[in-house]
Design a protein around this motif. Sequence first.
Motif, PDB file in Angstrom:
ATOM      1  N   ARG A 133      34.246  74.119  10.708  1.00  0.00           N
ATOM      2  CA  ARG A 133      33.285  72.870   9.942  1.00  0.00           C
ATOM      3  C   ARG A 133      34.021  72.545   9.792  1.00  0.00           C
ATOM      4  NH1 ARG A 133      32.611  75.406   4.744  1.00  0.00           N
ATOM      5  NH2 ARG A 133      32.835  77.093   5.701  1.00  0.00           N
ATOM      6  N   ILE A 134      34.700  72.112  10.671  1.00  0.00           N
ATOM      7  CA  ILE A 134      36.071  70.944  10.636  1.00  0.00           C
ATOM      8  C   ILE A 134      36.060  69.374   9.953  1.00  0.00           C
ATOM      9  CG2 ILE A 134      38.710  69.999  12.080  1.00  0.00           C
ATOM     10  CD1 ILE A 134      38.691  73.137  10.876  1.00  0.00           C
ATOM     11  N   ASP A 135      37.272  69.542   9.768  1.00  0.00           N
ATOM     12  CA  ASP A 135      36.960  67.635   8.942  1.00  0.00           C
ATOM     13  C   ASP A 135      38.414  67.285   9.823  1.00  0.00           C
ATOM     14  OD1 ASP A 135      35.258  68.395   6.687  1.00  0.00           O
ATOM     15  OD2 ASP A 135      37.112  68.598   5.576  1.00  0.00           O
ATOM     16  N   VAL A 136      39.045  68.282   9.956  1.00  0.00           N
ATOM     17  CA  VAL A 136      39.930  66.838  11.088  1.00  0.00           C
ATOM     18  C   VAL A 136      41.166  67.605  11.371  1.00  0.00           C
ATOM     19  CG1 VAL A 136      42.191  67.436   8.580  1.00  0.00           C
ATOM     20  CG2 VAL A 136      42.263  65.511  10.057  1.00  0.00           C
ATOM     21  N   ARG A 149      36.051  63.383  19.108  1.00  0.00           N
ATOM     22  CA  ARG A 149      35.609  62.561  19.805  1.00  0.00           C
ATOM     23  C   ARG A 149      34.181  62.417  19.439  1.00  0.00           C
ATOM     24  NH1 ARG A 149      36.600  60.665  24.671  1.00  0.00           N
ATOM     25  NH2 ARG A 149      38.635  61.020  23.852  1.00  0.00           N
ATOM     26  N   GLU A 150      33.703  63.426  19.746  1.00  0.00           N
ATOM     27  CA  GLU A 150      31.736  62.828  19.932  1.00  0.00           C
ATOM     28  C   GLU A 150      31.175  63.397  18.076  1.00  0.00           C
ATOM     29  OE1 GLU A 150      30.211  65.366  23.332  1.00  0.00           O
ATOM     30  OE2 GLU A 150      28.667  66.091  22.050  1.00  0.00           O
ATOM     31  N   LEU A 151      32.217  64.062  17.761  1.00  0.00           N
ATOM     32  CA  LEU A 151      31.935  64.753  15.697  1.00  0.00           C
ATOM     33  C   LEU A 151      32.144  63.313  15.539  1.00  0.00           C
ATOM     34  CD1 LEU A 151      32.467  68.449  16.189  1.00  0.00           C
ATOM     35  CD2 LEU A 151      30.399  66.990  16.909  1.00  0.00           C
ATOM     36  N   GLY A 152      33.282  62.389  15.805  1.00  0.00           N
ATOM     37  CA  GLY A 152      34.295  61.174  14.411  1.00  0.00           C
ATOM     38  C   GLY A 152      34.518  61.710  13.710  1.00  0.00           C
ATOM     39  N   LEU A 153      35.364  62.970  14.289  1.00  0.00           N
ATOM     40  CA  LEU A 153      37.210  63.568  13.244  1.00  0.00           C
ATOM     41  C   LEU A 153      38.145  62.699  13.841  1.00  0.00           C
ATOM     42  CD1 LEU A 153      36.121  67.093  13.931  1.00  0.00           C
ATOM     43  CD2 LEU A 153      35.672  65.851  12.209  1.00  0.00           C
ATOM     44  N   PRO A 154      38.696  62.616  12.920  1.00  0.00           N
ATOM     45  CA  PRO A 154      39.937  61.764  12.669  1.00  0.00           C
ATOM     46  C   PRO A 154      40.810  62.794  12.970  1.00  0.00           C
ATOM     47  CG  PRO A 154      39.286  62.730   9.929  1.00  0.00           C
ATOM     48  CD  PRO A 154      37.841  62.442  10.751  1.00  0.00           C
ATOM     49  N   VAL A 155      41.402  62.446  14.174  1.00  0.00           N
ATOM     50  CA  VAL A 155      42.634  63.152  14.771  1.00  0.00           C
ATOM     51  C   VAL A 155      44.015  62.877  14.253  1.00  0.00           C
ATOM     52  CG1 VAL A 155      43.432  64.077  17.038  1.00  0.00           C
ATOM     53  CG2 VAL A 155      41.082  63.686  16.475  1.00  0.00           C
ATOM     54  N   VAL A 156      45.141  63.199  13.495  1.00  0.00           N
ATOM     55  CA  VAL A 156      46.452  63.415  13.367  1.00  0.00           C
ATOM     56  C   VAL A 156      46.858  63.613  15.181  1.00  0.00           C
ATOM     57  CG1 VAL A 156      48.306  63.990  11.742  1.00  0.00           C
ATOM     58  CG2 VAL A 156      46.153  63.750  10.765  1.00  0.00           C
ATOM     59  N   VAL A 157      47.901  62.612  15.416  1.00  0.00           N
ATOM     60  CA  VAL A 157      48.495  62.323  16.859  1.00  0.00           C
ATOM     61  C   VAL A 157      49.946  62.484  16.579  1.00  0.00           C
ATOM     62  CG1 VAL A 157      48.902  61.983  18.693  1.00  0.00           C
ATOM     63  CG2 VAL A 157      46.287  62.442  17.896  1.00  0.00           C
ATOM     64  N   VAL A 158      51.048  64.140  16.926  1.00  0.00           N
ATOM     65  CA  VAL A 158      52.244  63.964  16.727  1.00  0.00           C
ATOM     66  C   VAL A 158      52.688  63.474  17.395  1.00  0.00           C
ATOM     67  CG1 VAL A 158      54.496  65.290  15.784  1.00  0.00           C
ATOM     68  CG2 VAL A 158      51.559  65.527  15.198  1.00  0.00           C
ATOM     69  N   ARG A 159      53.678  61.936  17.768  1.00  0.00           N
ATOM     70  CA  ARG A 159      54.091  61.302  18.661  1.00  0.00           C
ATOM     71  C   ARG A 159      55.070  62.497  19.497  1.00  0.00           C
ATOM     72  NH1 ARG A 159      55.678  57.053  15.528  1.00  0.00           N
ATOM     73  NH2 ARG A 159      53.775  56.004  15.151  1.00  0.00           N
ATOM     74  N   ARG A 160      55.404  62.204  20.836  1.00  0.00           N
ATOM     75  CA  ARG A 160      56.322  62.577  21.382  1.00  0.00           C
ATOM     76  C   ARG A 160      57.826  62.522  21.412  1.00  0.00           C
ATOM     77  NH1 ARG A 160      54.519  63.009  27.841  1.00  0.00           N
ATOM     78  NH2 ARG A 160      53.050  64.658  26.928  1.00  0.00           N
ATOM     79  N   PRO A 161      58.679  63.529  20.680  1.00  0.00           N
ATOM     80  CA  PRO A 161      60.510  63.142  21.025  1.00  0.00           C
ATOM     81  C   PRO A 161      60.371  62.310  22.079  1.00  0.00           C
ATOM     82  CG  PRO A 161      60.366  65.526  21.444  1.00  0.00           C
ATOM     83  CD  PRO A 161      58.986  64.425  21.341  1.00  0.00           C
ATOM     84  N   PRO A 162      61.530  61.468  22.172  1.00  0.00           N
ATOM     85  CA  PRO A 162      62.094  59.957  22.441  1.00  0.00           C
ATOM     86  C   PRO A 162      63.230  61.573  24.165  1.00  0.00           C
ATOM     87  CG  PRO A 162      63.194  59.943  20.624  1.00  0.00           C
ATOM     88  CD  PRO A 162      62.501  60.863  20.446  1.00  0.00           C
ATOM     89  N   LEU A 163      63.408  60.855  24.719  1.00  0.00           N
ATOM     90  CA  LEU A 163      63.903  61.862  26.110  1.00  0.00           C
ATOM     91  C   LEU A 163      65.532  61.257  26.158  1.00  0.00           C
ATOM     92  CD1 LEU A 163      62.381  61.133  29.806  1.00  0.00           C
ATOM     93  CD2 LEU A 163      62.417  62.962  28.102  1.00  0.00           C
ATOM     94  N   PRO A 164      66.314  61.906  26.847  1.00  0.00           N
ATOM     95  CA  PRO A 164      67.888  61.943  25.762  1.00  0.00           C
ATOM     96  C   PRO A 164      68.742  60.304  26.675  1.00  0.00           C
ATOM     97  CG  PRO A 164      67.590  63.721  26.780  1.00  0.00           C
ATOM     98  CD  PRO A 164      66.521  63.787  26.825  1.00  0.00           C
ATOM     99  N   GLU A 165      69.452  59.782  26.081  1.00  0.00           N
ATOM    100  CA  GLU A 165      69.428  58.610  27.062  1.00  0.00           C
ATOM    101  C   GLU A 165      69.930  58.972  27.504  1.00  0.00           C
ATOM    102  OE1 GLU A 165      71.661  56.238  23.536  1.00  0.00           O
ATOM    103  OE2 GLU A 165      72.319  55.369  25.679  1.00  0.00           O
ATOM    104  N   GLY A 166      69.386  57.753  28.829  1.00  0.00           N
ATOM    105  CA  GLY A 166      69.716  57.301  30.076  1.00  0.00           C
ATOM    106  C   GLY A 166      68.920  58.573  30.936  1.00  0.00           C
ATOM    107  N   VAL A 167      67.737  59.255  30.688  1.00  0.00           N
ATOM    108  CA  VAL A 167      67.128  59.728  31.538  1.00  0.00           C
ATOM    109  C   VAL A 167      65.687  59.430  31.301  1.00  0.00           C
ATOM    110  CG1 VAL A 167      66.056  62.513  31.425  1.00  0.00           C
ATOM    111  CG2 VAL A 167      68.165  61.859  30.334  1.00  0.00           C
TER     112      VAL A 167
END
Length: 259
Positions: A195-198, A217-235
């Motif tokens: 009985r998940i809400d999120v 998506r099919e159940l219309g549930l909200p999804v909290v999506v944690v964004r990726r950390p950035p790659l090191p500079e120049g990579v």
Amino acid sequence: MSAHAPAPHVLVLGGTTEARRLAAGLTARGGVRVTTSLAGRVARPGALEGEVRTGGFGGAEGLARWLREHRVDAVVDATHPFAAGITAHAARAATATGVPLLVLRRPGWRPAAGDRWHPVPSLGAAADALPALGRRVFLTTGRLGLSAFAHLDDLHFVVRSVEPPGPPAPAHLEVLLARGPFTVAGELQALRGHRIDVLVTKDSGGEATAAKLAAARELGLPVVVVRRPPLPEGVTALPDTAAVRERLERLWRPGPTPL
Ligand code: NAP
């Protein structure tokens, strides 16, 4: 590669499906020495082709020392997109030693029509977003980040992880021990059955764990999506094992190095 030169030694920083595939592909190719490095977080990792070493190197300096001592010709960072520490160390060690570094990052997920995604920059921000989104949470961000949610006493957490989580953990907690790949049918059953809400996920990308997004998506549930950390500079990152293989072949061709 000349017939008499020693086989080039590739260190694959692993812990992902892509790293496993890469080690298998390079081993099958032949003429390459492949060592996969694992952090040692999982008690029983699956079998890997080639050589395997386990445990931290001791920071960027330790990794640089290892590269020199083991005569590594190229490093492939095929770690998880959220393993930012080892990726930063790999970049520094590559600069210090001059050993070429290739970074393999599977592309992140993209929202589809009907998705109710809430992108956030960190696990802490995911915890902040939850109380407004529901009371019963399906948490799939890994057992090591569980402490970010430990203070949310009013919410009920269903946590899915490969190994059992330890403290600190939320007061109301159910643990599902499972390893992907998962199917949409299975994910629908899990979300409905508990009985998940999120849903909370990292933007890990890849096929193996994408089914939960389709199920939400099919159940219309909200999804909290944690964004990726950035790659090191120049990579810059390569998206798949084929691109890494191709880049390695170019490296090994006689003539000026193309990286
Ligand atoms: P991290 O925070 O980037 O790394 C922390 C430390 O663990 C590193 O400084 C290094 O120790 C050691 N380490 C990490 N990966 C290593 C590897 N492949 N070989 C040897 N040492 C390694 O890493 P993490 O997020 O804890 O991830 C650990 C492992 O789990 C990685 O191999 C990653 O691919 C896999 N994984 C992570 C996630 C995730 O969500 N973070 C998900 C699935 C799989 P030293 O400084 O001592 O060298």
